[in-house]
Write a protein that holds these residues in place. Sequence first.
Motif, PDB file in Angstrom:
ATOM      1  N   ILE A 139       1.315  -7.225   4.883  1.00 28.90           N
ATOM      2  CA  ILE A 139       1.020  -6.002   4.129  1.00 28.90           C
ATOM      3  C   ILE A 139       2.098  -4.980   4.441  1.00 28.90           C
ATOM      4  O   ILE A 139       2.343  -4.667   5.606  1.00 28.90           O
ATOM      5  N   ARG A 140       2.739  -4.502   3.410  1.00 30.84           N
ATOM      6  CA  ARG A 140       3.748  -3.442   3.575  1.00 30.84           C
ATOM      7  C   ARG A 140       3.123  -2.098   3.214  1.00 30.84           C
ATOM      8  O   ARG A 140       2.293  -2.013   2.312  1.00 30.84           O
ATOM      9  N   VAL A 141       3.570  -1.054   3.905  1.00 32.96           N
ATOM     10  CA  VAL A 141       3.078   0.300   3.642  1.00 32.96           C
ATOM     11  C   VAL A 141       4.266   1.177   3.267  1.00 32.96           C
ATOM     12  O   VAL A 141       5.231   1.294   4.013  1.00 32.96           O
ATOM     13  N   GLY A 142       4.186   1.775   2.078  1.00 34.18           N
ATOM     14  CA  GLY A 142       5.243   2.667   1.606  1.00 34.18           C
ATOM     15  C   GLY A 142       4.765   4.101   1.565  1.00 34.18           C
ATOM     16  O   GLY A 142       3.597   4.394   1.842  1.00 34.18           O
ATOM     17  N   ALA A 143       5.680   4.991   1.227  1.00 38.89           N
ATOM     18  CA  ALA A 143       5.387   6.428   1.249  1.00 38.89           C
ATOM     19  C   ALA A 143       5.673   7.057  -0.101  1.00 38.89           C
ATOM     20  O   ALA A 143       6.663   6.735  -0.766  1.00 38.89           O
ATOM     21  N   ALA A 144       4.806   7.985  -0.502  1.00 43.32           N
ATOM     22  CA  ALA A 144       4.979   8.749  -1.734  1.00 43.32           C
ATOM     23  C   ALA A 144       4.467  10.158  -1.500  1.00 43.32           C
ATOM     24  O   ALA A 144       3.643  10.399  -0.619  1.00 43.32           O
ATOM     25  N   GLY A 145       4.966  11.091  -2.303  1.00 43.94           N
ATOM     26  CA  GLY A 145       4.510  12.471  -2.208  1.00 43.94           C
ATOM     27  C   GLY A 145       5.431  13.318  -1.362  1.00 43.94           C
ATOM     28  O   GLY A 145       5.664  13.028  -0.188  1.00 43.94           O
TER      29      GLY A 145
ATOM     30  N   GLY B 106       8.239   4.844   9.382  1.00 42.41           N
ATOM     31  CA  GLY B 106       7.841   3.442   9.273  1.00 42.41           C
ATOM     32  C   GLY B 106       7.582   2.953   7.871  1.00 42.41           C
ATOM     33  O   GLY B 106       7.101   1.820   7.692  1.00 42.41           O
ATOM     34  N   ALA B 107       7.893   3.760   6.855  1.00 41.76           N
ATOM     35  CA  ALA B 107       7.659   3.331   5.471  1.00 41.76           C
ATOM     36  C   ALA B 107       8.518   2.121   5.132  1.00 41.76           C
ATOM     37  O   ALA B 107       9.714   2.083   5.438  1.00 41.76           O
ATOM     38  N   ALA B 108       7.912   1.143   4.479  1.00 42.58           N
ATOM     39  CA  ALA B 108       8.656  -0.034   4.033  1.00 42.58           C
ATOM     40  C   ALA B 108       9.463   0.269   2.779  1.00 42.58           C
ATOM     41  O   ALA B 108      10.470  -0.383   2.508  1.00 42.58           O
ATOM     42  N   TYR B 109       9.007   1.256   2.016  1.00 41.08           N
ATOM     43  CA  TYR B 109       9.668   1.664   0.776  1.00 41.08           C
ATOM     44  C   TYR B 109       9.226   3.077   0.463  1.00 41.08           C
ATOM     45  O   TYR B 109       8.275   3.605   1.074  1.00 41.08           O
ATOM     46  N   VAL B 110       9.918   3.719  -0.467  1.00 38.90           N
ATOM     47  CA  VAL B 110       9.543   5.069  -0.876  1.00 38.90           C
ATOM     48  C   VAL B 110       9.296   5.090  -2.378  1.00 38.90           C
ATOM     49  O   VAL B 110       9.877   4.304  -3.136  1.00 38.90           O
TER      50      VAL B 110
ATOM     51  N   ARG C 240      -2.548  15.751   1.518  1.00 39.89           N
ATOM     52  CA  ARG C 240      -2.404  15.347   2.920  1.00 39.89           C
ATOM     53  C   ARG C 240      -0.927  15.366   3.318  1.00 39.89           C
ATOM     54  O   ARG C 240      -0.069  14.929   2.555  1.00 39.89           O
ATOM     55  N   PRO C 241      -0.593  15.829   4.524  1.00 41.60           N
ATOM     56  CA  PRO C 241       0.804  15.780   4.990  1.00 41.60           C
ATOM     57  C   PRO C 241       1.198  14.346   5.336  1.00 41.60           C
ATOM     58  O   PRO C 241       0.442  13.623   5.994  1.00 41.60           O
ATOM     59  N   LEU C 242       2.392  13.953   4.931  1.00 41.75           N
ATOM     60  CA  LEU C 242       2.847  12.586   5.147  1.00 41.75           C
ATOM     61  C   LEU C 242       2.915  12.239   6.630  1.00 41.75           C
ATOM     62  O   LEU C 242       2.581  11.118   7.030  1.00 41.75           O
ATOM     63  N   VAL C 243       3.339  13.203   7.465  1.00 45.46           N
ATOM     64  CA  VAL C 243       3.506  12.909   8.891  1.00 45.46           C
ATOM     65  C   VAL C 243       2.182  12.598   9.571  1.00 45.46           C
ATOM     66  O   VAL C 243       2.159  11.981  10.640  1.00 45.46           O
ATOM     67  N   SER C 244       1.069  13.008   8.983  1.00 49.14           N
ATOM     68  CA  SER C 244      -0.245  12.671   9.536  1.00 49.14           C
ATOM     69  C   SER C 244      -0.823  11.420   8.897  1.00 49.14           C
ATOM     70  O   SER C 244      -1.386  10.554   9.578  1.00 49.14           O
ATOM     71  N   LEU C 245      -0.674  11.319   7.576  1.00 51.94           N
ATOM     72  CA  LEU C 245      -1.340  10.249   6.831  1.00 51.94           C
ATOM     73  C   LEU C 245      -0.654   8.903   6.991  1.00 51.94           C
ATOM     74  O   LEU C 245      -1.315   7.878   7.209  1.00 51.94           O
ATOM     75  N   LEU C 246       0.675   8.874   6.887  1.00 53.84           N
ATOM     76  CA  LEU C 246       1.376   7.586   6.924  1.00 53.84           C
ATOM     77  C   LEU C 246       1.178   6.847   8.246  1.00 53.84           C
ATOM     78  O   LEU C 246       0.823   5.656   8.241  1.00 53.84           O
ATOM     79  N   PRO C 247       1.367   7.494   9.406  1.00 56.93           N
ATOM     80  CA  PRO C 247       1.144   6.748  10.655  1.00 56.93           C
ATOM     81  C   PRO C 247      -0.294   6.239  10.792  1.00 56.93           C
ATOM     82  O   PRO C 247      -0.522   5.158  11.342  1.00 56.93           O
ATOM     83  N   ALA C 248      -1.251   7.020  10.290  1.00 58.18           N
ATOM     84  CA  ALA C 248      -2.648   6.594  10.393  1.00 58.18           C
ATOM     85  C   ALA C 248      -2.885   5.314   9.599  1.00 58.18           C
ATOM     86  O   ALA C 248      -3.565   4.385  10.072  1.00 58.18           O
ATOM     87  N   ILE C 249      -2.330   5.238   8.406  1.00 55.67           N
ATOM     88  CA  ILE C 249      -2.569   4.054   7.576  1.00 55.67           C
ATOM     89  C   ILE C 249      -1.711   2.882   8.043  1.00 55.67           C
ATOM     90  O   ILE C 249      -2.124   1.719   7.934  1.00 55.67           O
TER      91      ILE C 249
ATOM     92  N   ILE D 275       0.860  -1.183   0.000  1.00 57.01           N
ATOM     93  CA  ILE D 275       0.000   0.000   0.000  1.00 57.01           C
ATOM     94  C   ILE D 275       0.899   1.237   0.000  1.00 57.01           C
ATOM     95  O   ILE D 275       1.673   1.455   0.936  1.00 57.01           O
ATOM     96  N   THR D 276       0.804   2.029  -1.042  1.00 59.97           N
ATOM     97  CA  THR D 276       1.591   3.253  -1.145  1.00 59.97           C
ATOM     98  C   THR D 276       0.755   4.433  -0.663  1.00 59.97           C
ATOM     99  O   THR D 276      -0.270   4.751  -1.266  1.00 59.97           O
ATOM    100  N   VAL D 277       1.186   5.043   0.421  1.00 59.98           N
ATOM    101  CA  VAL D 277       0.474   6.188   0.983  1.00 59.98           C
ATOM    102  C   VAL D 277       0.929   7.441   0.250  1.00 59.98           C
ATOM    103  O   VAL D 277       2.091   7.834   0.338  1.00 59.98           O
ATOM    104  N   GLU D 278       0.022   8.055  -0.485  1.00 57.86           N
ATOM    105  CA  GLU D 278       0.354   9.222  -1.304  1.00 57.86           C
ATOM    106  C   GLU D 278      -0.058  10.499  -0.572  1.00 57.86           C
ATOM    107  O   GLU D 278      -1.240  10.754  -0.376  1.00 57.86           O
ATOM    108  N   SER D 279       0.929  11.287  -0.192  1.00 60.54           N
ATOM    109  CA  SER D 279       0.638  12.542   0.492  1.00 60.54           C
ATOM    110  C   SER D 279       0.646  13.670  -0.530  1.00 60.54           C
ATOM    111  O   SER D 279       0.195  13.492  -1.656  1.00 60.54           O
ATOM    112  N   ASP D 280       1.137  14.822  -0.172  1.00 61.80           N
ATOM    113  CA  ASP D 280       1.082  16.012  -1.029  1.00 61.80           C
ATOM    114  C   ASP D 280       1.994  15.821  -2.242  1.00 61.80           C
ATOM    115  O   ASP D 280       3.196  16.027  -2.160  1.00 61.80           O
ATOM    116  N   SER D 281       1.406  15.437  -3.372  1.00 62.00           N
ATOM    117  CA  SER D 281       2.192  15.037  -4.530  1.00 62.00           C
ATOM    118  C   SER D 281       1.778  15.816  -5.772  1.00 62.00           C
ATOM    119  O   SER D 281       0.818  16.583  -5.757  1.00 62.00           O
ATOM    120  N   GLY D 282       2.507  15.575  -6.855  1.00 59.22           N
ATOM    121  CA  GLY D 282       2.107  16.126  -8.143  1.00 59.22           C
ATOM    122  C   GLY D 282       0.966  15.305  -8.719  1.00 59.22           C
ATOM    123  O   GLY D 282       0.755  14.150  -8.356  1.00 59.22           O
TER     124      GLY D 282
END
Length: 534
Positions: free
Chosen positions: A296-302, A317-321, A272-281, A259-266
Amino acid sequence: MIDFRRAHAPIATWVPGSGRPAFDPDGIAEILSEIREPVHVVASRHDNGVGVGIGGSAGVNDDHGFRLLGTLPPLYPEWLGDRSFCEAHGVRFPYIAGEMANGIATTQMVIAMARAEMLGFFGAGGLAPQRVEAAVDELVRELGDAPNWGVNLIHSPNELAIEERVAELLISRGVPIVSASAYMGLTPAVVRCAVAGLRLVDGVVVPRRRVFAKVSRPEVAAQFMSPAPDEILRVLLDRGQITAEEAALAARVPVASDITVESDSGGHTDNRPLVSLLPAIIGLRDSIVAQHGFTIRVGAAGGLGTPASVAGAFALGAAYVVTGSVNQACVEAGISAEAREMLAAADIADVIMAPAADMFEQGVKLQVLRRGTMFAARAGQLYEAYRSYPSLEALPEAVRTRLERDVLRAPISEIWAGTEAFWRERDPAELQRALADPKHRMALVFRWYLGKASRWAIEGDDTRRVDYQIWCGPAMGAFNRWTEGTFLAAPSERTVVQVALNLLEGAAVLTRAHQLRTYGVPVQSFTFAPRKLI
């Protein structure tokens, strides 16, 4: 002031080798960059200081040594994320060059990432199925059975038939990874990608292809983290697109294991700010895993455009970026040299939200470059007209004249003729709907500009430079600030692999700096200058 000599109970003594320990900021910064060497944290003999050293030897009660407060093992960029990510996808680094629609994430980009033992997704969104097919065929020829590449499947609420055709193509061609994006809920197409080909091997359910899901909302993430719903499985069974055995196995696995958590991206973003969204998911993931026992792995984007942001994502805590905007400025990107120059000049605040072509009627917006282009303002004028009037014929003469002169730069009748021809070939059902619904006809005409604006940027049409639609988030400006004055400031030097390796190397150095600070080492430098790593 804390007396570190008393606060830390020494576990041994460290005797320097050829190099002396460092207690000053410059010396500490030099040593902490040696991430592939063990680093020893030592107490000063003369004052209340804590420093670092490499090499040498550890002993017990050696009068010639320094009190050893701790030793940090080597740190490699490969180790920043979840080791299972690299094992599952056959990669060395927990890093992905994300899909950028309209083929901006090119086959060349995907091939370069795969050969560098990373992962890349081809940007199939917005392309006709024939273009996607040609790209997939090229990737299969070049990469063969390599497991570390994939193709994007984008949710197309206005073109569900095309979404289904692309899903069929990805399955039939044996694409190893499908990255699902822009989904607001599960569809038969994306569930089919996850379920078709499921098999049981030694009691373990093994997928034919792996599915990533890019999400920005917990309620959507929960759907992808859970088994496929029965109602969609029944639809696929009725169509003959999955077997009864596959449907039964689907209850034992999530739709997407990554699951790639997409924060403030193009592009499409909820800002959404990553520091709020990623820990929640991640917390949501933990509860679902506790219930089902899935992996289930959770990664970060944005917003990932500097080593600090990448290090921060891993620290959260992102498993990947996953990177996006910064890759669009690379030489392999399917965008014009003029557009890359514009991206290279962007600062952090040079972005803005604008109407999206694929979800224009729903009022969905995406993030684009503002500096050097009028696209956002002009697209906003079109959406305002769409909201305000029921049809093209109802447009006041002054509004029609302004749009034709300043935005469309052609008569509406001429644009409709081209739009009609386009949809007659791409999806005749859309054309029939437009002929029956004047409001939808107006949307298709206005979407012509939004779609063309992206093509103008890709092709480098000088006559429409002020109309370029360039998807871009604040990470692009941060990247430009970080690379200023270095070789990566030049667009010609920006290759997707060089950028990736520098971001990862820098993230590892900054991670080491944070580790040392927790030992009381007076770290003052949290920077990493780009360098040629390949």
